[in-house]
Motif scaffolding. Structure first.
Motif, PDB file in Angstrom:
ATOM      1  N   THR A 139       0.829  -1.205   0.000  1.00  0.00           N
ATOM      2  CA  THR A 139       0.000   0.000   0.000  1.00  0.00           C
ATOM      3  C   THR A 139       0.860   1.250   0.000  1.00  0.00           C
ATOM      4  O   THR A 139       1.882   1.303   0.676  1.00  0.00           O
ATOM      5  CB  THR A 139      -0.901   0.016   1.255  1.00  0.00           C
ATOM      6  N   PHE A 168       0.354   4.897   1.271  1.00  0.00           N
ATOM      7  CA  PHE A 168      -0.613   5.537   2.150  1.00  0.00           C
ATOM      8  C   PHE A 168      -0.810   7.004   1.800  1.00  0.00           C
ATOM      9  O   PHE A 168       0.087   7.653   1.273  1.00  0.00           O
ATOM     10  CB  PHE A 168      -0.142   5.435   3.610  1.00  0.00           C
ATOM     11  N   ASP A 211      -0.964   9.527   3.819  1.00  0.00           N
ATOM     12  CA  ASP A 211      -0.007  10.399   4.518  1.00  0.00           C
ATOM     13  C   ASP A 211       1.426   9.864   4.371  1.00  0.00           C
ATOM     14  O   ASP A 211       2.299  10.232   5.127  1.00  0.00           O
ATOM     15  CB  ASP A 211      -0.388  10.540   5.999  1.00  0.00           C
ATOM     16  N   ALA A 217       3.174   7.692   5.427  1.00  0.00           N
ATOM     17  CA  ALA A 217       3.521   6.781   6.527  1.00  0.00           C
ATOM     18  C   ALA A 217       4.973   6.315   6.459  1.00  0.00           C
ATOM     19  O   ALA A 217       5.278   5.154   6.684  1.00  0.00           O
ATOM     20  CB  ALA A 217       2.569   5.570   6.549  1.00  0.00           C
ATOM     21  N   LEU A 218       5.879   7.246   6.150  1.00  0.00           N
ATOM     22  CA  LEU A 218       7.309   6.896   6.202  1.00  0.00           C
ATOM     23  C   LEU A 218       7.744   6.854   7.664  1.00  0.00           C
ATOM     24  O   LEU A 218       7.260   7.636   8.476  1.00  0.00           O
ATOM     25  CB  LEU A 218       8.136   7.933   5.438  1.00  0.00           C
ATOM     26  N   PHE A 219       8.663   5.949   7.982  1.00  0.00           N
ATOM     27  CA  PHE A 219       9.120   5.825   9.367  1.00  0.00           C
ATOM     28  C   PHE A 219      10.080   6.976   9.679  1.00  0.00           C
ATOM     29  O   PHE A 219      11.163   7.055   9.084  1.00  0.00           O
ATOM     30  CB  PHE A 219       9.803   4.478   9.581  1.00  0.00           C
ATOM     31  N   PRO A 220       9.704   7.858  10.602  1.00  0.00           N
ATOM     32  CA  PRO A 220      10.499   9.078  10.797  1.00  0.00           C
ATOM     33  C   PRO A 220      11.880   8.823  11.390  1.00  0.00           C
ATOM     34  O   PRO A 220      12.774   9.639  11.232  1.00  0.00           O
ATOM     35  CB  PRO A 220       9.637   9.909  11.767  1.00  0.00           C
ATOM     36  N   ARG A 266       9.108   2.259  -1.613  1.00  0.00           N
ATOM     37  CA  ARG A 266       9.065   1.349  -0.481  1.00  0.00           C
ATOM     38  C   ARG A 266       8.052   0.226  -0.714  1.00  0.00           C
ATOM     39  O   ARG A 266       8.258  -0.910  -0.293  1.00  0.00           O
ATOM     40  CB  ARG A 266       8.698   2.125   0.793  1.00  0.00           C
ATOM     41  N   PRO A 270       1.502   7.843  14.469  1.00  0.00           N
ATOM     42  CA  PRO A 270       0.304   7.690  13.649  1.00  0.00           C
ATOM     43  C   PRO A 270       0.009   6.209  13.409  1.00  0.00           C
ATOM     44  O   PRO A 270       0.928   5.434  13.142  1.00  0.00           O
ATOM     45  CB  PRO A 270       0.681   8.376  12.327  1.00  0.00           C
ATOM     46  N   SER A 305      -1.067   4.838  10.936  1.00  0.00           N
ATOM     47  CA  SER A 305      -0.672   4.421   9.585  1.00  0.00           C
ATOM     48  C   SER A 305       0.753   3.873   9.561  1.00  0.00           C
ATOM     49  O   SER A 305       1.076   3.033   8.715  1.00  0.00           O
ATOM     50  CB  SER A 305      -0.818   5.579   8.598  1.00  0.00           C
ATOM     51  N   LEU A 306       1.618   4.315  10.499  1.00  0.00           N
ATOM     52  CA  LEU A 306       2.983   3.782  10.526  1.00  0.00           C
ATOM     53  C   LEU A 306       2.964   2.296  10.871  1.00  0.00           C
ATOM     54  O   LEU A 306       3.717   1.501  10.302  1.00  0.00           O
ATOM     55  CB  LEU A 306       3.840   4.523  11.556  1.00  0.00           C
ATOM     56  N   ALA A 354       1.570   0.498   7.913  1.00  0.00           N
ATOM     57  CA  ALA A 354       2.568   0.414   6.845  1.00  0.00           C
ATOM     58  C   ALA A 354       3.564  -0.703   7.143  1.00  0.00           C
ATOM     59  O   ALA A 354       3.947  -1.465   6.250  1.00  0.00           O
ATOM     60  CB  ALA A 354       3.293   1.749   6.705  1.00  0.00           C
ATOM     61  N   ASP A 374       1.886  -3.904   6.470  1.00  0.00           N
ATOM     62  CA  ASP A 374       1.677  -3.989   5.030  1.00  0.00           C
ATOM     63  C   ASP A 374       2.954  -4.431   4.315  1.00  0.00           C
ATOM     64  O   ASP A 374       2.917  -5.134   3.318  1.00  0.00           O
ATOM     65  CB  ASP A 374       1.244  -2.610   4.518  1.00  0.00           C
ATOM     66  N   LEU A 375       4.098  -4.006   4.861  1.00  0.00           N
ATOM     67  CA  LEU A 375       5.375  -4.345   4.233  1.00  0.00           C
ATOM     68  C   LEU A 375       5.878  -5.715   4.682  1.00  0.00           C
ATOM     69  O   LEU A 375       6.989  -6.103   4.348  1.00  0.00           O
ATOM     70  CB  LEU A 375       6.410  -3.274   4.561  1.00  0.00           C
ATOM     71  N   VAL A 380       9.382  -0.356  14.827  1.00  0.00           N
ATOM     72  CA  VAL A 380       8.665   0.911  14.644  1.00  0.00           C
ATOM     73  C   VAL A 380       8.167   1.474  15.975  1.00  0.00           C
ATOM     74  O   VAL A 380       8.537   2.579  16.364  1.00  0.00           O
ATOM     75  CB  VAL A 380       7.475   0.731  13.670  1.00  0.00           C
ATOM     76  N   LEU A 413      10.017   4.606  18.443  1.00  0.00           N
ATOM     77  CA  LEU A 413       9.294   5.871  18.526  1.00  0.00           C
ATOM     78  C   LEU A 413       8.823   6.152  19.953  1.00  0.00           C
ATOM     79  O   LEU A 413       8.527   7.288  20.294  1.00  0.00           O
ATOM     80  CB  LEU A 413       8.107   5.860  17.557  1.00  0.00           C
ATOM     81  N   ASP A 439      16.741   9.868  18.061  1.00  0.00           N
ATOM     82  CA  ASP A 439      16.749  10.032  16.610  1.00  0.00           C
ATOM     83  C   ASP A 439      15.370  10.349  16.055  1.00  0.00           C
ATOM     84  O   ASP A 439      15.232  10.987  15.023  1.00  0.00           O
ATOM     85  CB  ASP A 439      17.289   8.762  15.930  1.00  0.00           C
ATOM     86  N   ALA A 440      14.337   9.852  16.748  1.00  0.00           N
ATOM     87  CA  ALA A 440      12.989  10.047  16.223  1.00  0.00           C
ATOM     88  C   ALA A 440      12.464  11.449  16.513  1.00  0.00           C
ATOM     89  O   ALA A 440      11.443  11.836  15.981  1.00  0.00           O
ATOM     90  CB  ALA A 440      12.053   9.003  16.817  1.00  0.00           C
TER      91      ALA A 440
END
Lengths: 339, 311
Positions: free
Chosen positions: A80, A82, A84, A86-89, A147, B209, B211-212, B215, B218-219, B230, B234, B309-310
Motif C-alpha cells: 500500500t 498511504f 499520509d 507513513a514513512l518511518f520518521p 518502499r 500515527p 498508519s505507521l 505500513a 503492510d510491508l 517501529v 518511537l 533520533d525520532a
C-alpha cells in the motif's frame, strides 16, 4: 478466469454504518483500476479490506483466487501507498525503502542494492542517507512508492496518494504513475475522490456511493454512458434532470443527463425533430479561459452550458438576465436510473 | 476614518497595537517572568548550592568557611558514603526498570485503544494517587506491608508464608519483615513514581500515527517486528523522559527510605541529615551533585544509542 482481486457480496459494518454494503466487483490482473467516490462512500474501506487492515463482516474477498479473510496484512502479496505516506520518521530513506526486505530477512547488501534500484526507479537516486523530514511532499510520495514497489507486489494499492500535492506536481505524478504502471505490468488499485484523476489514469473505474458501487466501466463509457443520476452528476459536469421538469421536456418521468458541452443556444423557432430543449433565464456567465460556462435558470434547476471561447466572441455569449432557448441533440441525452 | 481612529483610542488598545507591531518586545515581555524565575531563582540557587560543595566545613566549629576544597568530593568515595551512593543508585535503577515494564502495556492501551470516557477514566486512575499526600501514601504502605497487615494475611491464606520467609532471608532484597525489607521499599518507590513513567510513554505512543504501524504490517512485518522496529524506537523518547523522572526522584527521595525498608541511608536522607541536623551544607551539596552527574551520564548514553533520533 482468476482475478487479481475479487469481491463477492462483501459488506463491512461499523456499528450502524454499512461502510461497504454488499459490494461485488472483479479487478483484472494488470489493470489500472480506480475506486472513485466522495468521502465516506466506502472506497477507502474497500482498499483497506484488500490490504487486510479491515476484515469483511460478510462476503468473500479473493486475491488471485485465494480467500483473504483472516489473512493478516503481513501475509498478503499486496503493498500500500498511504495517503499520509507513513514513512518511518526514525529511519533514513534507504532503511525505509528496504524495510519490507529487512523484515523478510534479506541480507543487508542485497536489500540496500534493491532499495537504491527502487529509488532510481522513482527518480530519487542517492537520497538514501536523508531522513523523511528532509524531503518535500512530492519526494516523500516517491519514497512511499519505492518502499511499496521494492517488495514486487502483485497488487499495488494507492490510497489517495496525490491528495496532499499541489496541482502541477499532481499532474506530473499522474503521468509518472501511469508510466510506472505500464512498465511494471502489475495491478494498480487506486482510490481517489478526484474524478478527473480517475478518468485520465484508469483502465476501469468503480464509482462508489453510500457503500455501494454504482457503476464499473472504462472512463469513456462512464462519462458518455453513466447509468445512474449519481454517476452522471459525480463524473464530470452534467445536467441531471429529474421529476416534473424531465417530464415536461421528454414526456416521461425517467431522469436523464445532458452534458454542458452538448447544449447550444437557439434564439427562437421550432426545434428540429432530433433535438429537445427548454427555455430559461441566464443567471450567470463565468469565463474559464478556453471555455465559458453559462448558467441558465429553468424553474428550480440551474442548467450549465459550456461554450468554447474560440468559436464565440463576446457578442455570442448571452447577457445575464436575458431569456434564452436551450437545445441539444436527442442522441446526446443519457437516460438514467434514479440513484 | 472615524471608526478607525475610534478604535485606536484607549491606552490598552494602543499598547496591544504596539506589541503587535513589535513582536520582539512582545516576546521579551512574555519571557521575562519565566526567565527571571528559571534563571535567577531556579538555576541560580542550584549553582549557588553546587558552588558551596567546594566550600570547607570546619568539624570543630561546625561552621562553613568559604575556602575552596575538593574534600567533600573525596569524602563521597569513602566506603560509608560510596555505600550510600551505590545503594541509592541500584534502587533507582531497579525502580526505573520495573516502572518501564509496568507502565508500557498500560500506556500502550491508553494511547492506542482507550477512547472517550474510558480514556478519561485511565487518566484519572493514573493521576488519582498523585492527588493524595505522598507521606500519607508512604505511611499507608507501612501498614499494608507490616506484619499482621493485609499482605501478610493474603500470603498466609495462600499458604505461602514459608516462601515469603525464605524470600525475605535473601541478601540485598530481603529484610526482617516486608515493611522493613528492600523489596518492600522497592515496591513503594515503584508505586509512588509509576504515574511519572506512564504519562510520558503514553504521550509518545499517542504521537505515533496508526498508519505507521499499518505500513509496517503492510510491508510484511509480523506484530513483534513492528513492535521492535517501529513502535519501540518511537516510544523510546517517552521511556527516557519517564525514566529520568523515576530515576532522579528515587535518587533524591528522603522520606520513603526512612519509613520503609531496612536501616541504611539513601542520598536523599544523607543530604537531609547533613544539611538539617549537622549543618554541613558543603557535604550535602556534594551529595546533590551525584544524581545530576548520574542523569547526565544516562542522557549522554541514551543519545549515543540513538534514543532521540525520532525527535
Amino acid at each position: 478466469m482468476t482475478f487479481a482481486v475479487e469481491f463477492t457480496q462483501v459488506s463491512r459494518i461499523f456499528g450502524q454504518t454499512r461502510a461497504v454494503d454488499n459490494v461485488s466487483v472483479q479487478v483484472r490482473e494488470g489493470e489500472f483500476f480506480s475506486m472513485l467516490g466522495p468521502s465516506g462512500s466506502g472506497k477507502t474501506t474497500s482498499l483497506r479490506l484488500i490490504a487486510g487492515f479491515e476484515q469483511p463482516s460478510t462476503g468473500s474477498i479473493r486475491i488471485f483466487g485465494q480467500e483473504a479473510a483472516g489473512v493478516p496484512p503481513y501475509e498478503r502479496d499486496v503493498n500500500t501507498v498511504f495517503q499520509d505516506y507513513a514513512l518511518f520518521p526514525h529511519m533514513n530513506i534507504r532503511d525505509n525503502v528496504a524495510y519490507g526486505l529487512m523484515v523478510k530477512g534479506i541480507g543487508k547488501t542485497e536489500r540496500e542494492r534493491k532499495a537504491e534500484e527502487a529509488l532510481e526507479m522513482v527518480a530519487l537516486p542517492g537520497y538514501g542517507d536523508r531522513k523523511p523530514g528532509q524531503l518535500s511532499g512530492g519526494q516523500r510520495q516517491r519514497v512511499a512508492l519505492a518502499r511499496a514497489l521494492v517488495n514486487q507486489p502483485r497488487v499495488l494499492l494507492l490510497d489517495e496518494p496525490l491528495g496532499a500535492l499541489d496541482l502541477k506536481l499532481r499532474e506530473q505524478m499522474q503521468v509518472e504513475l501511469k508510466t510506472l504502471h505500464r512498465k511494471l505490468g502489475i495491478t494498480f488499485i487506486y482510490v481517489t475522490h478526484d474524478q478527473g484523476e480517475a478518468l485520465s489514469m484508469s483502465d476501469r473505474v468503480a464509482v462508489f456511493n453510500n457503500g455501494r458501487i454504482e457503476q464499473v466501466d472504462a472512463p469513456k463509457l462512464l462519462y458518455t454512458r453513466p447509468k445512474t443520476t449519481f454517476v452522471a452528476d459525480f463524473v464530470g459536469t452534467a445536467n441531471v434532470i429529474t421529476g416534473a421538469l424531465a417530464e415536461r421536456i421528454t414526456g416521461q418521468t425517467q431522469p436523464f443527463s445532458i452534458r454542458p458541452e452538448h447544449i447550444s443556444f437557439a434564439t427562437t423557432g421550432e426545434l428540429p425533430a432530433d433535438r429537445l430543449g427548454v427555455a430559461g433565464e441566464v443567471a450567470d456567465v463565468q469565463y474559464h479561459g478556453a471555455t465559458s460556462r453559462v448558467e441558465v435558470q429553468v424553474e428550480q434547476k440551474l442548467f450549465a452550458v459550456m461554450v468554447a471561447n474560440q468559436d464565440a466572441d463576446d457578442h455570442a455569449l448571452p447577457v445575464i438576465g436575458s431569456q434564452v432557448q436551450l437545445s441539444w441533440p436527442v442522441s446526446a441525452m443519457v437516460m438514467l436510473q434514479a440513484g | 476614518m472615524s471608526t478607525l481612529s475610534m478604535r485606536q483610542h484607549g491606552v490598552l488598545r494602543s499598547f496591544s497595537n504596539l506589541l503587535y507591531r513589535r513582536s520582539n518586545l512582545y516576546l521579551l515581555l512574555l519571557l521575562v517572568p519565566p526567565l527571571l524565575w528559571f534563571g535567577v531563582v531556579y538555576l541560580g540557587s542550584l549553582f549557588a548550592l553546587l558552588g558551596q560543595s567546594f566550600y570547607t566545613f570546619d568539624d570543630f566549629t561546625m561552621s562553613v568557611l568559604p575556602e575552596f576544597t575538593l574534600a567533600n568530593y573525596k569524602n563521597l568515595f569513602e566506603i560509608a558514603n560510596a555505600d550510600i551512593v551505590l545503594r541509592t543508585f541500584f534502587m533507582a535503577v531497579a525502580v526505573t526498570i520495573a516502572s518501564i515494564f509496568l507502565a508500557f502495556p498500560m500506556a500502550y492501551y491508553m494511547a492506542r485503544y482507550a477512547s472517550g470516557v474510558e480514556k478519561g477514566f485511565f487518566y484519572v486512575a493514573v493521576m488519582l494517587p498523585m492527588w493524595a499526600s505522598y507521606i500519607v501514601k508512604a505511611y499507608g504502605w507501612t501498614v499494608i506491608l507490616a506484619k499482621g497487615g493485609i499482605v501478610y494475611w493474603v500470603i498466609d491464606r495462600l499458604g505461602l508464608t514459608q516462601g515469603l520467609e525464605a524470600f525475605l532471608a535473601l541478601p540485598y532484597v530481603g529484610g526482617n519483615t516486608l515493611s522493613t525489607s528492600h523489596i518492600g521499599r522497592f515496591m513503594v518507590f515503584t508505586y509512588i513514581w509509576l504515574p511519572f513513567m506512564i504519562l510520558p510513554i503514553q504521550a509518545a505512543l499517542e504521537r505515533v500515527p496508526p498508519s505507521l504501524l499499518q505500513a509496517s504490517a503492510d510491508l510484511g512485518a509480523r506484530p513483534a517486528q513492528t513492535f521492535r522496529n517501529v513502535l519501540l524506537p518511537l516510544a523510546i523518547p517517552g521511556v527516557i523522559a519517564g525514566s529520568i523522572f523515576t530515576f532522579s526522584l528515587t535518587l533524591g527521595d528522603y522520606i520513603i527510605p526512612q519509613l520503609i525498608g531496612p536501616s541504611g541511608l539513601f542520598i536523599g536522607t544523607m543530604v537531609y541529615t547533613m544539611q538539617g541536623s549537622i549543618g554541613n551544607i558543603p557535604m550535602a551539596a556534594a551529595f546533590t551533585v551525584v544524581p545530576i552527574v548520574l542523569i547526565g551520564i544516562y542522557l549522554n548514553l541514551a543519545k549515543r544509542l540513538g534514543a532521540f533520533d525520532a525527535l
